[in-house]
Motif scaffolding. Sequence first.
Motif, short mmCIF file in Angstrom:
data_model
loop_
_atom_site.label_atom_id
_atom_site.label_comp_id
_atom_site.label_asym_id
_atom_site.label_seq_id
_atom_site.Cartn_x
_atom_site.Cartn_y
_atom_site.Cartn_z
N UNK A 111 37.40 39.53 53.91
CA UNK A 111 37.30 38.88 55.21
C UNK A 111 37.43 37.29 54.84
N UNK A 112 37.08 36.92 53.79
CA UNK A 112 37.17 35.35 53.58
C UNK A 112 38.65 34.91 53.56
N UNK A 113 39.25 35.71 52.82
CA UNK A 113 40.76 35.47 52.70
C UNK A 113 41.42 35.46 53.97
N UNK A 114 41.09 36.31 55.02
CA UNK A 114 41.63 36.38 56.24
C UNK A 114 41.26 35.09 57.09
N UNK A 115 40.13 34.36 56.66
CA UNK A 115 39.68 33.15 57.43
C UNK A 115 40.05 31.95 56.63
N UNK A 116 40.85 32.18 55.58
CA UNK A 116 41.58 30.78 54.95
C UNK A 116 41.11 30.40 53.88
N UNK A 117 39.77 31.31 53.17
CA UNK A 117 39.21 30.69 52.02
C UNK A 117 40.07 31.19 50.55
N UNK A 118 39.85 30.41 49.52
CA UNK A 118 40.49 31.01 48.37
C UNK A 118 39.37 31.61 47.56
N UNK A 119 39.45 32.85 47.53
CA UNK A 119 38.65 33.66 46.98
C UNK A 119 38.99 34.83 45.92
N UNK A 120 38.00 35.01 45.12
CA UNK A 120 38.58 36.22 44.04
C UNK A 120 37.27 36.94 43.99
N UNK A 121 37.38 38.37 43.24
CA UNK A 121 36.18 39.10 43.24
C UNK A 121 36.01 38.99 41.63
N UNK A 122 34.77 39.01 41.15
CA UNK A 122 34.10 39.43 39.81
C UNK A 122 35.05 40.68 39.38
N UNK A 123 35.09 40.90 38.17
CA UNK A 123 35.72 42.06 37.86
C UNK A 123 34.68 43.56 37.93
N UNK A 124 33.41 43.15 37.77
CA UNK A 124 32.43 44.16 38.15
C UNK A 124 31.10 43.82 38.87
N UNK A 125 30.11 43.79 38.25
CA UNK A 125 29.05 43.19 39.04
C UNK A 125 27.88 42.70 38.30
#
Length: 221
Positions: free
Chosen positions: A193-207
């Motif tokens: 959702x954030x990438x679709x709105x132009x944010x530079x975003x990554x996910x942490x490998x786990x939690x």
Amino acid sequence: MSSAGPKQAIFASLAEIAQALAHAHRLELLEHLGQGERCVEELAARVGLTFANASRHLQILRRASLTATRRDGKRVLYRLAGEGEVVALLQALGRVGERNVAEIELVMAAYFRARDTMEPISRRELTERLRDGLVTVLDVRPEPEFRLGHLPSALNIPWPDLEQRLGELPQDREVVAYCRGPYCVLSFEAVAALRARGFTVHRLEDGFPEWKAAGLPVEAA
């Protein structure tokens, strides 16, 4: 008939642990307990079980020494027994499944990788970026889980509220999102959702449970 030797006794006990893990609801309960101590009522609601069913599954996990309990008035509170070891066991189970089970690979490709084709950020990378003040860490878990414990300086915007609270995220900084663990869909949905709105975003490998089990710093609200 000769009595079982020490190896056989150990294997028998390990088999009890394996049997306790052999149910999807119990694996999900362990995932939720990885966020912090919970009562049976809360866990039942999270997993979508009746109180009786949740209690039965939790008792099986306790008999296998995967969980421990304490009383708080009339409530029984459950927690992981040997948090680091249980989290590591679940991580190892996931790795074996992803490596050897075709059905898991299909789900990973069709759902998870379809929403996030980029490499996730490792715990080490995130630690370095936090130290240098280069990222905004986004916790998309429900607020009660955030209060139990979270990554340092994390901003809590639960996934259902993300659309209405986008203004709280800086557009000019990288965002790293995390949730309950490697198969929690919340962070995948947030990243997409954030990438679709132009944010530079990554996910942490786990939690959060894996971060905490690694001995990295955590905060509590």
